[in-house]
Design an enzyme around this catalytic site. Structure first.
Site: not given
Length: 325
Positions: A120, A122, A195, A205, A217, A233, A248, A274, A313
């Protein structure tokens, strides 16, 4: 009592009986562990909103990787944090970009680990969006060229899997074409095909230093209220050459995971994002929940919903708990 009923509890009487008939299992091999790699030296920054998760510079990356390997985790997902950003995110596709260098570092020292490169722009753009910007509009087609360049540079560095997360239309087709033309036809694409524009990304972020500098976004990530759009998609990405499909976020979208599993025969990957991680950590820190029990129940639910792999995580903690069993 003159009753007729089924005695389901017969199969729940003991721990061994419950284990005997258990339908869903979580294994350490199911985990993909995200790692944030930052340019600089002697850096190990804990992310304030994600306790126990750090940004590592290359010279300290072995600290994280040694632990990952010792726990039996087989796959890592790399996110890069550059020291400089620009309008076109050139650090994403530079041959010596941070993800490329981290990939080389890992493949040279931990050859058996599967390295998945997040593809990506970003984290590398000064505006924080996932594509080319003109008059504060995200331009789809010009972004595809940069994404393909990024994927090729990551493959050239040794990435085992390319994981594009940008949600531009046609991104899988562009990346597949770029990889094939560069001689990387055997490198699979793990597409963030489904997503959503989610509020659960907040701590990420901070972790990736990648918040948009204007707007949001929602013009390229999916509306959380839409289910049927996920099929469109996913089918586009499959037709364009995706080898895996990511849904996601995770917990709020388990119905979508089951939809994907029921309809498509690709490996389905769920991203336990996250915000989900941070909520569990915060509740556990306050003594409100049993962290181990809640995390393992969450991961089991994700597998039961149909995911084959889990980006999480929690991977290191869960791997330790599985070893204790």
């Amino acid at each position: 009592m003159d009753l007729q009923f089924t005695r389901h509890r017969r199969l729940r009487q003991t721990a061994n009986m419950r284990a005997l008939v258990r339908e869903t299992f979580v294994r350490v091999e199911d985990f993909i562990y995200p790692i944030f790699v930052i340019e600089g030296t002697n850096i190990k920054n804990e992310i304030s909103s994600m306790p126990g998760v750090y940004q590592y510079s290359l010279d300290r990356l072995s600290e994280e990787m040694d632990e990952v390997v010792s726990l039996g985790i087989k796959s890592v997902l790399l996110f890069g944090i550059p020291s400089e950003k620009d309008e076109c995110g050139s650090g994403a596709y530079h041959d010596h970009g941070i993800v490329q260098e981290a990939t080389r570092f890992i493949k040279e020292r931990y050859n058996d680990i599967i390295v998945i490169a997040d593809t990506c722009l970003c984290e590398y753009t000064s505006h924080g969006h996932c594509g080319v910007i003109e008059n504060e509009q995200i331009l789809n087609d010009p972004s595809l060229d940069l994404l393909a360049k990024t994927a090729v540079s990551q493959a050239r560095a040794g990435a085992d899997i390319i994981a594009p997360s940008n949600m531009m239309d046609g991104f899988v087709a562009a990346i597949r074409k770029g990889l094939d033309e560069a001689g990387f036809e055997n490198i699979p694409i793990m597409s963030y095909g489904v997503k959503y524009a989610s509020s659960f990304y907040g701590p990420f972020r901070e972790a990736a230093n990648g918040a948009p500098q204007f707007g949001d976004r929602k013009s390229y990530q999916m509306d959380p209220g839409n289910r049927l759009e996920a099929f469109r998609e996913a089918e586009s990405d499959i037709n364009e050459g995706a080898d895996f499909l990511i849904v996601k976020p995770g917990m709020p979208y388990l119905d979508i995971v089951r939809d994907m599993k029921n309809r498509y025969n690709l490996p389905i990957v769920i991203y336990n994002v996250s915000g989900e991680f941070s909520m569990v950590k915060a509740a556990a820190a306050n003594g409100w929940i049993d962290e181990k029990a809640v995390v393992m129940e969450m991961l089991t639910g994700m597998k039961r919903a149909g995911s084959d792999l889990i980006i999480t995580y929690h991977a290191k903690d869960a791997a330790r708990w599985l070893k204790e069993q």
